[in-house]
Design a protein around this motif. Structure first.
Motif: not given
Lengths: 464, 502
Positions: A87-90, A143-148
Motif C-alpha cells: 500500500f506504499k509507493g509504486t 513497488l517503490n518503498v523507502d526506508d522511512k
C-alpha cells in the motif's frame, strides 16, 4: 467419560426428529449457481469475472499464491509485513494512493495474509473500475518503498502483533496453537511473526519478495459486480497484459509434515489470564481433499450455534466451559482440526479435556442423526448464501475455489459435495484422524498459576 | 476473543459490503509527485445512480409498529423485534438487568426449553440472538426466506412467553460473571467501561451495560420478571422485517404471530421515557487504570456527545468522519505517520439522550501519553481551522459509501431501519441520507467540533502498565488519578473501592 447420551440429549434428539418431520425436507436448501467467466492471459494471469448488476458497485480482488508459509527463514511474519508494504509507493502511485482511489470515492480496500495466499481487495462505485484495474496492475508490476516508510509501517505491524497476541487475554493461547501444532512444515511459524523477526527484516527483503512472488503467473484477478464484460476484458488486457512474466522459477514449499507418532502436551502461561483454556489439535487432510467436506460437517455439528454438541455439553449441561469451539482449519498442504474451551470459573483444564475427548468419542462410536446432519448442512449452506449477498462475498467464494482449492468450478460443485456428505462419512473421518497419537494438548493459564512441572518441551518441532 | 483467526489483515475494521454512486472525484496527477515517465490513473466514468429501497409500515391494533423493507436479491430475510428500552432503565444497584433479561429470552418459554429454541432455529439454518443495548432490547433472526414463518413463530414466542427459570438465570449469571472477568483483563474493553463512568457518572448511561460483578450477584428473578412485564409490550415495540419478502406478506405474517399479543391496560411506565440522563459538565478527569503486564495501553478520549434526534446529527457524523476511518485524521497521525498503533478511530455514539463521543487507540505502553496528546490535538485542530474541500469531499464519500454498503445485506438494511424506528425518526431519512451528508459545510464542522464535542470538556482514560507512561502523562496533566486494577470499582463514579480510599 460419558459414553451414553444423557437423558436431556436423548430428549433433544427426539424433539429434533419431530421438528424435522413438521417442516418438510429441510435438507433441500438450494443455492443459486454462481456463473462466471474464466480465462488466462498470455503472461499467466488467471482472470475470473462475474456480472452482478444489483448495485452500482464492483469488487476487485487480486490473490497471490504466496502466504505466511513462504516467509523467509528467520523472517517469520514477513509475508504479512510485505502485504502492508504493497500500500506504499509504486512506479506510478504515491504512498497510500490506493486509499485515495477507494476510500476517498466511497469504496474501501483491505488485504489479508493467510498461510497459503495473500489477497488484496477493493469495492468501489463501478465507474471507478478501470482506475482500480490500472492500480492493481501497477502494484503487481512495481513497488517503490523507502526506508522511512518501511520502518514506520513495520512499527504498525508490531502494534498489530501486540493488539492481537499480547493485549487480549487469550492472544498467546491462539498463538501457541499455531506455533506448536506443526513440527516441520513452515505452518509452524505463526503468520503474525514475532517482534524479533520483524525487526530483522530489511528493505532489501521487501524488494526481493516482490520480484520473487508478485508476478502475473502467480496471481488470480477476480472481478464481480456491475460491469460490461467486453469492456472489462479490454481493460484487463490493456493494464495487466503488459505486466511481464519473469522467467525465474517460482519457489514452492515442499517440506512434508511428518505424521504424529505420539500424543504431545504443552503448557503455556501468560499474564492477565482470568480463566484457564485448553486446546486439542489434530493433523487432518488438506483443504482440497475429499475428506474436507465431512470435516466441515463435523466442525459444524460440534460447534455451530447453541444447539451444537460442544455448547450443549460443555457450556450448557456440565457448565465446565465459558466457551467451547471446534475449527476445521484446513490448509493447502495439510489441515489442522482444533477443539478447545475457555473454562468456566473454578473449573480445571483436565475436566474440559475429558469432556472434549468424550464428545470426539461419541462421534466415532455412533453415526450422527439425520436431523443433526441436516441441521449442519443447512447452517453451512445458509452461511455460504449470506457470504454471497454481496459482490465482494461472491468474489471471495470464487477466488477461494480457484486459488486455494485449485478448481474454480468448486464454487458451485463444493455446495453439492457438502450436501452429499453422509453420517457414515462423518463417522469415518472422525475415526481416521482423531486418534490418541495424532493429538497435541495445549493448556493455558495465568502466569502465577503455572505448574512447577512443565510436561511439554515448549520448543517447536524439528525441521530445517 | 471468540475468533480463532490465522490471517492477518491490513486494517482491523472489516467494512460492510456495497455502495452508493457518488459525485465523481477525479484523482489528480498532483497527488503523485509526477516524475516524467509516470502514468496517471484512468479517470472514472459517469456514475450510475442507486435505488435505496423504500420501507412500508403498519401499526397493529395492539400498538405494535411493523416495518417491512423489500430486497429480493438473495433468498434471505432478517427480522428484529425491538423493545424501546434497554440498559438505561437498569436500577442503580442492578446494572446489567436489562441485558440479562434480554439474553434470557432465548433460554426458555412456556413451550420450548433453551436447547429446543437453539435446536429448532438452527435446524432451519438460521440464527437467533437477543440482548440489550442502550435504549433498546432486541431479539433477531436471520434465515432463508422459505423458512421465515417457522423462525418468526420462535421469535414471537421468546419475546412474549419467556419463563425465566431459576436454573437458566443462574447459568446466565455465571456466564456473565465469567465473561466479565475476561473483559476486565482486556485493556481496550475495560477502558471503554471506565469511560462510561467517567462521562456519565452515576447517571443512566454510566454503568456497564452487562453489569458489574457486584450488581450481577444482586439481580433476582423478580427483578427480571418485573422488567419484562413492564417494558416488553406491543405498544413499546417495533418489528422490522427486511429482505426477500413482499411487504404485504410481512404484514400478514406479523399479524399472525404478534396480532394476539395483548397490550396491558396500564399506561406505559414513565421510566420508559426518562428525561435528561447526562450529568452536568464537571471538571474533566484523567483516569489511569494500572494493569501491570498489560500487553498494550488502551488510550481513550471521551466526553458527552449528542442524541440521535439532535438537529446537529448530520453535522456530527460528518465531523466524526473527518477524524475516523482508515484515512481519517486520527489514523493518519497515529498510525500512518507515526506507526504508534494498528488503528486509531472515533465514534459519535448517538442515543435517545446524548451518548458519548469516544476517540481511542491501543499502543505499546511506553507510547500511552503520546497517543493521549495526539487524540487531544486532533480534536482541537478540528475546531481551530476549517477542513479544506479536498479533505471534506472524500470524508463525506466514506460516509455515504459505507451507508450504501450497509444496506446491501438484509441484516444491514434491517439494522438501519430499526435505528430510525427506535428514535421515532422518519423512515424516509434512509432515502435522504446522501443529501443530508452532502449539505454539511466546513463551517458546520468547525462549530460542532468546538462546541458540541469540544476538547475542553474531554476526559482521558488509559488502561495499561502505568509505570511506562505515568511520568510523561503527569507532565501533561496535573489531575491524573491512578487506580490499581485491584481497587477499580465500576459501580460508582469515583471508580474506587471504598476501602481503597482509607
Amino acid at each position: 467419560m460419558q459414553r451414553n447420551p444423557s437423558p436431556l440429549l436423548t430428549l433433544l434428539i427426539s424433539l429434533v426428529v419431530c421438528a424435522t418431520l413438521a417442516a418438510d425436507s429441510l435438507a433441500q436448501v438450494t443455492m443459486p449457481r454462481l456463473s462466471y467467466r474464466d480465462r488466462t492471459l498470455p503472461n499467466g494471469l488467471r482472470v475470473l469475472t462475474a456480472e452482478d448488476r444489483s448495485s452500482p458497485t464492483v469488487a476487485i480482488q487480486v490473490w497471490y499464491k504466496v502466504g505466511s508459509k513462504d516467509d523467509p527463514e528467520g523472517r517469520s511474519g514477513f509475508a504479512h509485513l510485505f502485504e502492508h508494504m504493497l500500500f506504499k509507493g509504486t512506479r506510478n502511485m504515491k504512498d497510500e494512493m490506493m486509499d485515495r482511489l477507494t476510500e476517498d470515492v466511497g469504496g474501501f480496500n483491505n488485504a489479508s495474509t493467510w498461510d497459503d495466499f495473500t489477497n488484496y481487495h477493493e469495492v468501489v462505485p463501478s465507474n471507478y473500475l478501470e482506475t482500480l484495474l490500472w492500480a492493481e496492475a501497477d502494484r503487481m508490476g512495481s513497488l517503490n518503498v523507502d526506508d522511512k516508510n518501511f520502518k514506520s509501517e513495520r512499527d504498525v505491524v508490531k502494534e498489530e502483533f501486540r493488539s492481537r497476541v499480547l493485549a487480549p487475554p487469550y492472544g498467546r493461547f491462539f498463538y501457541a496453537i499455531e506455533k506448536y501444532s506443526f513440527a516441520a512444515h513452515p505452518y509452524r511459524r505463526p503468520g503474525i511473526g514475532s517482534i524479533e523477526e520483524l525487526d530483522a527484516a530489511t528493505l532489501e527483503d521487501v524488494r526481493s519478495f516482490h520480484s520473487t512472488f508478485y508476478r502475473p503467473d502467480n496471481a488470480t484477478l477476480v472481478v464481480v459486480g456491475d460491469f460490461d464484460q467486453k469492456q472489462l476484458d479490454t481493460w484487463v488486457d490493456k493494464y495487466f497484459g503488459r505486466v511481464a512474466r519473469p522467467d525465474r522459477p517460482l519457489p514452492r514449499v515442499t517440506i512434508k509434515e511428518p505424521e504424529r507418532v505420539t500424543e504431545k502436551r504443552i503448557s503455556e502461561s501468560a499474564p492477565n489470564v482470568p480463566l484457564p483454556a485448553i486446546a486439542l489439535t489434530y493433523l487432518t487432510s488438506a483443504v482440497k481433499a475429499g475428506d474436507a467436506y465431512a470435516l466441515r460437517v463435523a466442525e459444524s455439528i460440534l460447534s455451530s450455534g447453541e444447539s451444537s454438541r460442544l455448547y450443549q455439553s460443555l457450556v450448557y449441561q456440565q457448565q465446565i466451559a465459558q466457551e467451547a469451539f471446534a475449527q476445521a482449519d484446513l490448509r493447502e498442504d495439510l489441515g489442522l482440526f482444533v477443539l478447545g474451551a475457555i473454562l468456566a470459573s473454578e473449573k480445571r483444564p483436565e475436566e474440559a479435556e475429558r469432556s472434549l475427548l468424550s464428545e470426539l468419542k461419541r462421534l466415532q462410536d455412533a453415526p450422527v442423526t439425520a436431523a443433526e446432519l441436516d441441521k449442519a448442512k443447512n447452517q453451512l449452506v445458509t452461511n455460504e448464501l449470506r457470504e454471497r449477498e454481496t459482490s465482494d462475498g461472491k468474489a471471495f467464494a470464487l477466488a477461494r475455489a480457484a486459488v486455494l482449492l485449485g478448481d474454480a468450478t468448486r464454487v458451485n460443485s463444493g455446495i453439492e459435495k457438502l450436501q452429499a456428505v453422509t453420517a457414515a462419512d462423518v463417522q469415518r473421518v472422525m475415526k481416521k484422524y482423531f486418534s490418541d497419537n495424532n493429538r497435541l494438548v495445549i493448556t493455558y493459564q495465568a502466569e502465577t498459576a503455572k505448574p512447577q512441572t512443565n510436561t511439554g518441551s515448549g520448543k517447536k518441532g524439528g525441521g530445517r | 476473543m471468540r475468533n480463532f483467526v490465522n490471517s492477518y489483515g491490513r486494517a482491523a475494521w472489516l467494512p460492510l459490503i456495497a455502495l452508493l454512486a457518488l459525485p465523481s472525484l477525479t484523482v489528480q496527477a498532483q497527488q503523485m509527485g509526477a516524475p516524467v515517465a509516470q502514468e496517471t490513473p484512468p479517470p472514472p466514468a459517469a456514475p450510475r445512480s442507486v435505488n435505496v429501497p423504500k420501507p412500508d409500515e403498519k401499526t397493529l391494533k395492539n400498538g405494535l409498529r411493523v416495518v417491512a423493507i423489500e430486497d429480493h436479491d438473495v433468498p434471505l430475510v432478517s427480522a428484529q423485534l425491538l423493545v424501546k428500552n434497554g440498559g438505561e432503565i437498569d436500577p442503580p444497584q442492578l446494572s446489567g438487568l436489562a441485558d440479562m433479561t434480554a439474553s434470557l429470552l432465548t433460554k426458555g418459554t412456556k413451550t420450548r426449553s433453551a436447547p429446543e429454541i437453539a435446536q429448532q432455529i438452527e435446524a432451519l439454518g438460521g440464527a437467533i440472538d437477543s440482548g440489550a443495548a442502550w435504549d433498546a432490547s432486541r431479539a433477531s433472526i436471520n434465515v432463508m426466506s422459505s423458512r421465515l414463518e417457522a423462525a418468526l413463530v420462535i421469535l414471537a414466542d421468546i419475546s412474549r412467553n419467556p419463563v425465566f427459570k431459576d436454573e437458566e438465570i443462574e447459568r446466565i449469571r455465571q456466564q456473565y460473571l465469567d465473561s466479565l472477568s475476561v473483559t476486565l483483563r482486556q485493556p481496550g474493553a475495560l477502558a471503554s467501561l471506565v469511560a462510561g463512568r467517567v462521562v456519565f457518572g452515576d447517571a443512566a448511561y454510566g454503568h456497564p451495560l452487562s453489569g458489574t460483578p457486584e450488581s450481577l450477584a444482586r439481580i433476582k428473578r423478580t427483578d427480571i420478571v418485573g422488567l419484562h412485564s413492564q417494558f416488553y409490550r406491543p405498544d413499546n415495540a417495533v418489528l422490522v422485517i427486511g429482505g426477500d419478502i413482499k411487504a404485504a406478506d410481512a404484514f400478514t405474517l406479523a399479524e399472525r404471530v404478534f396480532g394476539d399479543w395483548v397490550k396491558p391496560l396500564t399506561p406505559l411506565s414513565k421510566r420508559a421515557m426518562v428525561g435528561k440522563m447526562i450529568k452536568p459538565d464537571e471538571k474533566q478527569r484523567v483516569v489511569v487504570v494500572d494493569m501491570p503486564d498489560a500487553g498494550q495501553a488502551a488510550v481513550v478520549l471521551a466526553r458527552a456527545g449528542i442524541s440521535r434526534s439532535d438537529p446537529d446529527y448530520f453535522r456530527g457524523i460528518v465531523t466524526n468522519a473527518v477524524l475516523t476511518g482508515y484515512s481519517g485524521r486520527l489514523n493518519q497521525e497515529i498510525r500512518i505517520k507515526r506507526g504508534l498503533s494498528y488503528g486509531a478511530s472515533s465514534r459519535l455514539d448517538t442515543r435517545r439522550d446524548a451518548g458519548p463521543f469516544v476517540a481511542s487507540a491501543q499502543t505499546k505502553n511506553t507510547s500511552g501519553a503520546d497517543v493521549a496528546s495526539l487524540l487531544i490535538g486532533e480534536l482541537g485542530r478540528l475546531s481551530n481551522e476549517p477542513v479544506a474541500a479536498a479533505e471534506l469531499v472524500p470524508r463525506k464519500a466514506v460516509l455515504t459509501g459505507g451507508f450504501g454498503r450497509a444496506l446491501e445485506t438484509t441484516e444491514g438494511l434491517v439494522g438501519q431501519i430499526a435505528a430510525l424506528s427506535l428514535h421515532g425518526l422518519s423512515l424516509g431519512e434512509i432515502n435522504n441520507y446522501v443529501g443530508n451528508v452532502q449539505s454539511v459545510t466546513a463551517a458546520d464542522i468547525q462549530k460542532f467540533a468546538g462546541g458540541r464535542i469540544s476538547v475542553k470538556n474531554a476526559n482521558i482514560i488509559i488502561v495499561g502498565s502505568a509505570k511506562d507512561f505515568l511520568e510523561p502523562l503527569r507532565k501533561q496533566f496535573s489531575n491524573v488519578e491512578v487506580i490499581p486494577l485491584a481497587d477499580l470499582d465500576l459501580n460508582t463514579a469515583s471508580l474506587r473501592k471504598t476501602a481503597a480510599l482509607l
